[in-house]
Design a protein around this motif. Structure first.
Motif, mmCIF file in Angstrom:
data_model
loop_
_atom_site.group_PDB
_atom_site.id
_atom_site.type_symbol
_atom_site.label_atom_id
_atom_site.label_comp_id
_atom_site.label_asym_id
_atom_site.label_seq_id
_atom_site.Cartn_x
_atom_site.Cartn_y
_atom_site.Cartn_z
ATOM 1 N N PHE A 68 99.271 -99.793 -54.319
ATOM 2 C CA PHE A 68 99.208 -98.331 -54.381
ATOM 3 C C PHE A 68 97.845 -97.807 -53.947
ATOM 4 C CE2 PHE A 68 102.739 -98.908 -57.559
ATOM 5 C CZ PHE A 68 103.718 -98.439 -56.699
ATOM 6 N N PHE A 69 96.788 -98.551 -54.248
ATOM 7 C CA PHE A 69 95.452 -98.163 -53.790
ATOM 8 C C PHE A 69 95.396 -98.172 -52.265
ATOM 9 C CE2 PHE A 69 91.198 -99.669 -52.453
ATOM 10 C CZ PHE A 69 90.474 -98.532 -52.772
ATOM 11 N N GLY A 70 95.933 -99.216 -51.657
ATOM 12 C CA GLY A 70 95.948 -99.293 -50.197
ATOM 13 C C GLY A 70 96.744 -98.162 -49.567
ATOM 14 N N LEU A 71 97.886 -97.850 -50.164
ATOM 15 C CA LEU A 71 98.692 -96.741 -49.647
ATOM 16 C C LEU A 71 97.957 -95.406 -49.793
ATOM 17 C CD1 LEU A 71 102.204 -97.791 -50.972
ATOM 18 C CD2 LEU A 71 101.431 -97.782 -48.584
ATOM 19 N N ASN A 77 92.871 -91.288 -45.657
ATOM 20 C CA ASN A 77 92.030 -91.500 -44.471
ATOM 21 C C ASN A 77 92.846 -91.620 -43.190
ATOM 22 O OD1 ASN A 77 89.512 -91.672 -45.934
ATOM 23 N ND2 ASN A 77 90.327 -93.583 -46.752
ATOM 24 N N ARG A 78 94.043 -91.067 -43.167
ATOM 25 C CA ARG A 78 94.898 -91.167 -41.993
ATOM 26 C C ARG A 78 94.176 -90.608 -40.767
ATOM 27 N NH1 ARG A 78 100.466 -88.478 -42.668
ATOM 28 N NH2 ARG A 78 99.898 -89.233 -44.698
ATOM 29 N N ALA A 83 91.573 -96.436 -42.122
ATOM 30 C CA ALA A 83 92.884 -96.385 -42.772
ATOM 31 C C ALA A 83 93.660 -97.688 -42.657
ATOM 32 C CB ALA A 83 93.693 -95.212 -42.243
ATOM 33 N N PRO A 84 93.881 -98.245 -41.461
ATOM 34 C CA PRO A 84 94.645 -99.485 -41.404
ATOM 35 C C PRO A 84 93.913 -100.666 -42.044
ATOM 36 C CG PRO A 84 94.046 -98.744 -39.181
ATOM 37 C CD PRO A 84 93.597 -97.709 -40.145
ATOM 38 N N TRP A 85 92.594 -100.643 -41.962
ATOM 39 C CA TRP A 85 91.835 -101.723 -42.591
ATOM 40 C C TRP A 85 91.960 -101.674 -44.111
ATOM 41 C CZ3 TRP A 85 90.037 -105.912 -40.409
ATOM 42 C CH2 TRP A 85 89.834 -105.907 -39.031
ATOM 43 N N ALA A 86 91.844 -100.498 -44.692
ATOM 44 C CA ALA A 86 91.973 -100.351 -46.144
ATOM 45 C C ALA A 86 93.349 -100.801 -46.613
ATOM 46 C CB ALA A 86 91.709 -98.906 -46.555
#
Length: 173
Positions: A68-71, A77-78, A83-86
């Motif tokens: 959920f943190f990653g999402l 940060n979209r 964003a994709p790294w996180a």
């Protein structure tokens, strides 16, 4: 009710003359695993590690939080390169947390768990509210490791005392 109806479909294909022989009792199901076939009544159960259970529970809950943190970081940060790294790093860390559940019985599994705790606290540099979550899970992990080990030691002592008592009192059981 006839004898065939009481036995039920579990014992289909068993020869009635085999009843009573080891592993062929009429109460056993027709399909058994190797462990089930080796089991006999009165056999003591293998002790399970409370520390492994506690630490695995913490790791699985952390995996959900990491997903959920990653999402959340992806959504906030979209459009940025972060964003994709996180998202990728948090999903990978969640997978490591789940896979570490198989290793928590060994010291390397506990060390991997501690690294996950440190990384969870360090995620506060990305999102400051993760400091509270990271510290909370760090405390839960510490409690699971220490209290789980204490309970495991007490269970071993209790089992040894029971075994000594059973040797001293063979006709009491």
């Amino acid at each position: 009710m006839s004898a065939d109806e009481t036995n039920g479909p579990d014992v289909v294909g068993r020869n009635p003359s085999d009843r009573g022989s080891s592993g062929q009792e009429d109460w056993r199901p027709a399909r058994e695993s190797k462990a089930q076939r080796a089991w006999t009544p009165g056999q003591p159960k293998k002790a399970r590690s409370i520390r492994a259970t506690f630490t695995s529970s913490v790791l699985v809950m952390e995996a959900f939080v990491l997903v959920f943190f990653g999402l959340a970081m992806f959504g906030v940060n979209r459009g940025t390169p972060m964003a994709p790294w996180a998202l990728g790093i948090s999903l990978a860390l969640a997978a490591v947390a789940v896979l570490d559940c198989a290793l928590v019985r060994k010291p390397v599994g506990l060390w991997i768990g501690w690294v996950i705790q440190i990384l969870l606290v360090a995620s506060a540099f990305i999102e400051y509210t993760m400091a509270i979550v990271g510290v909370g899970f760090g405390l839960a992990w510490w409690y699971a490791v220490t209290k789980g080990a204490q309970i495991d030691r007490e269970n071993v002592q209790r089992a040894e005392a029971e075994a000594r008592w059973r040797e001293e009192h063979p006709d009491a059981v």
